[in-house]
Write a protein that holds these residues in place. Structure first.
Motif, PDB file in Angstrom:
ATOM      1  N   ARG A  25       0.899  -1.240  -0.015  1.00 53.47           N
ATOM      2  CA  ARG A  25      -0.120  -0.014   0.120  1.00 53.47           C
ATOM      3  C   ARG A  25       0.782   1.154  -0.053  1.00 53.47           C
ATOM      4  O   ARG A  25       1.693   1.396   0.926  1.00 53.47           O
ATOM      5  N   PRO A  26       0.593   2.287  -0.944  1.00 49.06           N
ATOM      6  CA  PRO A  26       1.615   3.380  -1.073  1.00 49.06           C
ATOM      7  C   PRO A  26       1.144   4.458   0.010  1.00 49.06           C
ATOM      8  O   PRO A  26      -0.035   4.420   0.684  1.00 49.06           O
ATOM      9  N   ILE A  27       1.990   5.439   0.473  1.00 51.89           N
ATOM     10  CA  ILE A  27       1.863   6.412   1.398  1.00 51.89           C
ATOM     11  C   ILE A  27       1.980   7.907   0.468  1.00 51.89           C
ATOM     12  O   ILE A  27       2.970   7.687  -0.342  1.00 51.89           O
ATOM     13  N   VAL A  47       4.816   9.769  -3.607  1.00 48.72           N
ATOM     14  CA  VAL A  47       4.055   8.724  -3.158  1.00 48.72           C
ATOM     15  C   VAL A  47       5.138   7.546  -3.057  1.00 48.72           C
ATOM     16  O   VAL A  47       5.939   7.370  -4.130  1.00 48.72           O
ATOM     17  N   VAL A  48       5.350   6.994  -1.894  1.00 41.60           N
ATOM     18  CA  VAL A  48       6.245   5.775  -1.631  1.00 41.60           C
ATOM     19  C   VAL A  48       5.423   4.473  -1.383  1.00 41.60           C
ATOM     20  O   VAL A  48       4.301   4.156  -1.136  1.00 41.60           O
ATOM     21  N   ALA A  49       5.854   3.353  -2.353  1.00 40.93           N
ATOM     22  CA  ALA A  49       5.351   2.156  -2.319  1.00 40.93           C
ATOM     23  C   ALA A  49       6.437   1.193  -2.614  1.00 40.93           C
ATOM     24  O   ALA A  49       7.139   1.377  -3.500  1.00 40.93           O
ATOM     25  N   PRO A  58       3.702  17.931  -8.461  1.00 44.02           N
ATOM     26  CA  PRO A  58       2.940  18.853  -7.584  1.00 44.02           C
ATOM     27  C   PRO A  58       1.879  17.982  -6.917  1.00 44.02           C
ATOM     28  O   PRO A  58       1.258  17.021  -7.101  1.00 44.02           O
ATOM     29  N   LEU A  59       1.531  18.520  -5.525  1.00 42.10           N
ATOM     30  CA  LEU A  59       0.548  18.005  -4.678  1.00 42.10           C
ATOM     31  C   LEU A  59      -0.849  17.706  -5.458  1.00 42.10           C
ATOM     32  O   LEU A  59      -1.312  16.788  -5.154  1.00 42.10           O
ATOM     33  N   THR A  65      -4.568  12.172  -8.923  1.00 44.39           N
ATOM     34  CA  THR A  65      -4.410  10.657  -9.382  1.00 44.39           C
ATOM     35  C   THR A  65      -4.499   9.582  -8.324  1.00 44.39           C
ATOM     36  O   THR A  65      -4.494   8.283  -8.530  1.00 44.39           O
ATOM     37  N   HIS A  66      -4.175   9.942  -6.844  1.00 44.26           N
ATOM     38  CA  HIS A  66      -4.291   9.043  -5.746  1.00 44.26           C
ATOM     39  C   HIS A  66      -5.202   9.548  -4.875  1.00 44.26           C
ATOM     40  O   HIS A  66      -4.878   9.994  -3.769  1.00 44.26           O
TER      41      HIS A  66
END
Length: 492
Positions: A25-27, A47-49, A58-59, A65-66
Motif C-alpha cells: 500500500r502506498p503512502i 508517493v512511496v510504495a 505537484p501535490l 491521481t491518488h
C-alpha cells in the motif's frame, strides 16, 4: 508551532504508519518542499510504495491521481535525497580517533593491526557502529572498501543490513604475495551471494595497486565491468605511493592502471588527491569514477583532490568520509571548504562550485560513482525511497534565501528528523526505529578497549591527553615507538 510538538506529531503520524511502508500500500508524503535535481520544489509531494518512489510531482496532481491516499503532512520539513558515502571502512570504527594528527599511510601502522585484532563479534559491532553513525549523519548508502578482519565478509553485510543502511560491499582481492596470481575463487560467489539483495550490493576491492598482481587487476576489472559491479582501489592518495609506482613501473599509479587496462566506468578510484593534468584527462576519457574525501585530506596528511577541476572536466565523482566522521552535511561543507582553501583562494574563485555542486556530488553523483545511479541518489519515480526529512525551522535554516548553499554551509545532522532507506524509517531524531542504539554503543565501548589494547598499533604522535599529562611531548610532536604501550594508553 513549537518544533518539539511538531516532531511529536510527525512521530505519531509517520511511525504509526510504519506497517504501510512495509506493504504494497502506498503512502503520500507532503513536505514543505522536495529537493529535486533542479532545486527545491515547493508544493510537491511523493508517493512511496514497496520501497520506491511511485510518483513525484505537484501535490495537486498527486492527490488527483491518488484520491484514496490520506496525505501525511510534514510541516517545516524538506524531503531530500539521502547522502551517499562513496568511501568507507566500516570495520575501522573502533580506531577512528587514532587518525588524528597522524602523517600519511596510517593504514600500515593503525588499520592493518587494528582490523587484524577483530573477531567475528567485534567486526560485526564495529561495522554496525559505523553504519549507525552514518545513518545519524544522513547517509542512506555507504561503500565499504573491504575489511582486513579475518572474518567472512557477510559479517559486514549483516551489520549493514541489521542497521538498515544500503551498502556497496567490497570483497578484498589482494593477491600480490600469492604464488599463483588469479582472481579469488570467491569473487563469483560474492556476486551470486548478494544477487537481488535489497540493501547489499557486491563490489570488489584492491587496497592499493601494488597489493594485487597485474593479472588480477585486469581480471577483477573485467569481472566488475561485466557484472555491473565496481572495483574500489586507493589511487594516488599519498606521495609515498606515487613514488613507489614511479620506481617500480616508471608510471604514476593511475597511469599504471591505465596501461594495464583497468580504468573505466567500473573503477572507483578512492582519494585521487595527487593528479596531473594528464591524469585528469585519463579519468574523463575513460569514465573512471573518483571518491573525493576532503575530511580524510585534512585528517590524514594527503593532498586535496582537484574536485572543482573534475566537475569542470566531467569526471564522475562522489564524496566519501573514509571513516572519519559520519555527517553528510559536514562532509558537503568540507568538500567546498577544502576546494576554497586549496584552489579557490589562490585564483580568486569566490564560488568554488556553489552549494548545488556539493549537494549533487554528495547524493546523485555519489550514487553514480558507485554504479547505483539507476537505483538511488535522487528523488525520482522508480528509484529507491532513500531520503531524509530535514527540519528547516531551526535558526540555521529558517531564514532561507538559497537552500542548497544553506544546507551545505549551515546544515547539520541534528536537523535531520528522519532517515528512510528503501521506503522504511530507519532513524527518528537520531535514534534507530527498531533496534537499540544505546546498547550497541555500550557494547562497542567494551569491545573496542580489548581490540585496540591488543593490537600492535604504532602512532607517530601520542594522544593529546597523554602528551600533556606525561609532559613527554617533544618539540616536533613525535612520540616513543612503543605501539603496544601507546595502544593500551589510548584504550584507557
Amino acid at each position: 508551532m513549537n518544533n518539539q510538538l511538531t516532531r511529536d506529531a510527525l512521530s505519531r503520524d509517520v511511525l504509526t504508519r510504519d506497517a504501510l511502508t512495509r506493504s504494497d500500500r502506498p503512502i503520500l508524503l507532503v513536505p514543505d518542499a522536495v529537493l529535486l535535481p533542479e532545486g527545491p520544489a515547493e508544493g510537491h509531494a511523493v508517493v512511496v510504495a514497496e520501497g520506491s518512489f511511485l510518483r513525484v510531482g505537484p501535490l495537486a496532481e498527486l492527490t488527483r491521481t491518488h484520491p484514496h491516499l490520506d496525505a501525511i503532512r510534514l510541516p517545516g520539513h524538506v524531503l531530500m535525497p539521502g547522502f551517499v558515502d562513496a568511501h568507507h571502512h566500516l570495520t575501522q570504527s573502533f580506531g577512528a580517533a587514532l587518525a588524528f594528527g597522524e602523517p600519511s599511510e596510517i593504514f600500515r601502522r593503525v588499520w592493518v593491526p587494528l582490523e587484524g585484532a577483530l573477531d567475528e563479534e567485534s567486526a560485526y559491532v564495529a561495522a554496525k557502529l559505523a553504519a549507525f553513525e552514518a545513518l545519524r549523519g544522513g547517509f542512506t548508502t555507504v561503500a565499504d572498501a573491504g575489511t582486513r578482519a579475518d572474518v567472512d565478509v557477510d559479517v559486514v553485510a549483516s551489520a549493514a543490513r541489521d542497521a538498515g543502511i544500503r551498502c556497496v560491499l567490497g570483497l578484498v582481492c589482494n593477491d600480490a604475495e600469492n604464488e599463483t596470481p588469479s582472481v579469488p575463487d570467491s569473487a563469483e560467489k560474492h556476486l551470486a551471494r548478494y544477487d537481488g539483495d535489497p540493501l547489499i550490493h557486491p563490489s570488489f576491492a584492491v587496497s592499493i595497486p601494488e597489493a594485487a598482481t597485474e593479472e588480477t587487476l585486469r581480471l577483477t576489472a573485467r569481472l566488475a565491468a561485466e557484472s555491473g559491479a565496481v572495483l574500489q582501489i586507493h589511487v594516488n592518495e599519498h606521495l609515498a605511493g606515487v613514488e613507489r609506482s614511479l620506481v617500480r613501473h616508471g608510471l604514476r599509479p593511475l597511469e599504471h592502471l591505465h596501461r594495464i587496462g583497468v580504468l573505466g566506468p567500473h573503477l572507483l578510484a578512492a582519494h585521487a588527491t595527487l593528479l596531473t593534468p594528464r591524469e585528469l584527462t585519463l579519468l574523463a576519457e575513460t569514465g573512471t569514477a573518483v571518491s573525493y574525501n576532503p575530511v580524510a585530506s585534512a585528517w590524514k596528511g594527503n593532498a586535496v583532490a582537484p574536485a572543482t577541476a573534475m566537475a569542470e572536466r566531467g569526471v564522475r565523482f562522489g564524496l566519501g568520509t573514509d571513516g572519519t566522521r559520519g555527517d553528510g552535511f559536514r562532509l558537503a561543507e568540507a568538500a567546498e571548504f577544502a576546494q576554497r582553501l586549496a584552489y579557490g583562494l589562490a585564483t580568486g574563485d569566490s564560488s568554488c562550485g556553489a552549494g548545488w555542486t556539493w549537494l549533487e556530488h554528495a547524493t546523485r553523483g555519489g550514487a553514480d560513482a558507485l554504479g547505483l545511479g539507476a537505483r538511488t541518489g535522487t528523488i525520482a519515480e522508480g528509484l529507491a525511497a532513500d531520503f531524509l526529512l530535514v527540519d528547516v525551522t531551526t535558526p540555521e535554516l529558517a531564514l532561507s534565501w538559497d537552500l542548497p548553499w544553506e544546507l551545505v554551509r549551515r546544515g547539520n545532522r541534528d536537523q535531520i528528523t528522519a532517515v528512510f532507506v528503501a521506503g522504511r524509517p530507519r532513524l527518528w531524531c537520531g535514534e534507530p526505529v527498531d533496534w537499540d542504539g544505546a546498547a550497541l554503543v555500550r557494547r562497542a565501548v567494551e569491545l573496542a578497549r580489548t581490540a585496540v589494547g591488543g593490537a600492535a598499533i604504532t602512532r607517530v604522535h601520542p594522544t593529546s591527553t597523554a602528551a600533556r599529562a606525561d609532559g613527554t611531548a617533544r618539540a616536533d610532536g613525535t612520540a616513543r615507538a612503543d605501539g603496544t604501550a601507546r595502544a593500551e594508553r589510548t584504550a584507557r
